[in-house]
Scaffold this active site. Sequence first.
Site, PDB file in Angstrom:
ATOM      1  N   ASP A 188      85.812  26.605  -0.519  1.00  0.00           N
ATOM      2  CA  ASP A 188      86.751  25.578  -1.267  1.00  0.00           C
ATOM      3  C   ASP A 188      88.152  26.419  -1.297  1.00  0.00           C
ATOM      4  OD1 ASP A 188      87.168  23.685  -3.112  1.00  0.00           O
ATOM      5  OD2 ASP A 188      86.536  24.928  -4.733  1.00  0.00           O
ATOM      6  N   THR A 194      86.242  33.604  -2.693  1.00  0.00           N
ATOM      7  CA  THR A 194      84.915  34.066  -2.565  1.00  0.00           C
ATOM      8  C   THR A 194      84.890  34.778  -1.275  1.00  0.00           C
ATOM      9  OG1 THR A 194      83.791  32.292  -3.906  1.00  0.00           O
ATOM     10  CG2 THR A 194      82.562  33.853  -2.480  1.00  0.00           C
TER      11      THR A 194
HETATM   12  P1  IMP Z   1      85.449  29.203  -3.139  1.00  0.00           P
HETATM   13  O1  IMP Z   1      85.617  30.618  -3.698  1.00  0.00           O
HETATM   14  O2  IMP Z   1      86.591  28.483  -4.051  1.00  0.00           O
HETATM   15  O3  IMP Z   1      85.985  29.161  -1.775  1.00  0.00           O
HETATM   16  O4  IMP Z   1      84.233  28.526  -3.680  1.00  0.00           O
HETATM   17  C1  IMP Z   1      83.372  28.872  -2.868  1.00  0.00           C
HETATM   18  C2  IMP Z   1      82.026  28.705  -3.672  1.00  0.00           C
HETATM   19  O5  IMP Z   1      82.140  27.668  -4.788  1.00  0.00           O
HETATM   20  C3  IMP Z   1      80.623  28.183  -3.077  1.00  0.00           C
HETATM   21  O6  IMP Z   1      80.124  29.146  -2.295  1.00  0.00           O
HETATM   22  C4  IMP Z   1      80.169  27.237  -4.032  1.00  0.00           C
HETATM   23  O7  IMP Z   1      79.143  28.014  -4.389  1.00  0.00           O
HETATM   24  C5  IMP Z   1      80.995  26.599  -4.988  1.00  0.00           C
HETATM   25  N1  IMP Z   1      81.645  25.375  -4.601  1.00  0.00           N
HETATM   26  C6  IMP Z   1      82.813  25.250  -4.085  1.00  0.00           C
HETATM   27  N2  IMP Z   1      82.773  23.806  -3.966  1.00  0.00           N
HETATM   28  C7  IMP Z   1      81.519  23.385  -4.406  1.00  0.00           C
HETATM   29  C8  IMP Z   1      81.206  22.148  -4.411  1.00  0.00           C
HETATM   30  O8  IMP Z   1      81.686  21.019  -4.053  1.00  0.00           O
HETATM   31  N3  IMP Z   1      79.967  22.204  -4.926  1.00  0.00           N
HETATM   32  C9  IMP Z   1      78.913  22.756  -5.234  1.00  0.00           C
HETATM   33  N4  IMP Z   1      79.721  24.115  -5.311  1.00  0.00           N
HETATM   34  C10 IMP Z   1      80.699  24.264  -4.761  1.00  0.00           C
END
Ligand code: IMP
Length: 179
Positions: free
Chosen positions: A104, A108
């Site tokens: 996203d 992470t």
């Molecule tokens: P990032 O650090 O923003 O890239 O987020 C990654 C983590 O956020 C993923 O491993 C998911 O656990 C959670 N996440 C991001 N988008 C979604 C979504 O649309 N549905 C459910 N979990 C999400």
Amino acid sequence: MIPTTGRIDPLLSEELVRGRIQELGRQITQDFEGKRPVVLGLMNGSFVFMADLVRALDLELEVTFMRVASYGGKTVTTGEVKILHDLDCTIQGRHVLIVEDIVDTGLTLHKVRNVLLDRQPASIRIVTLLDKPSRRRVEVPVDYVGFTIEDHFVVGFGLDMDGKYRNLPYVGIYSPESL
Ligand code: IMP
């Protein structure tokens, strides 16, 4: 499954997702030929994808997990990433394949990748079932993407909304009731 709050609209069917995982499996098997990768699942969201993916890999591999938390709850990111459970093996000199459910903002994976790079693996590659590139806040090199999707909050196939819907066998768009 009928949600008790909100609505879930199907986005990617079970057949489509499973078929794409087989394709990813063939590609990764070719790319890692002759290597013995450590396949590292990011808990909890990757567990369903991980289970299907490792069975699509014709490689001698090891499986390990790391648990990180990036969401405070519901659908809003906190922007903070914490390692809650670290690896149970050493990755020094190993080829690592990180398995993620969805990229996203990228925060992470950015953090996890840096932590792992410090441990001197031979290489790090990343596979994600879903990618939401329009939401990216930091760049991360994602080597394999199952599906690129629009900016929707999705659930199912391991992905949750506040701990729920991970067991949906397909990927659906979650909309809160108020929409
Ligand atoms: P990032 O650090 O923003 O890239 O987020 C990654 C983590 O956020 C993923 O491993 C998911 O656990 C959670 N996440 C991001 N988008 C979604 C979504 O649309 N549905 C459910 N979990 C999400």
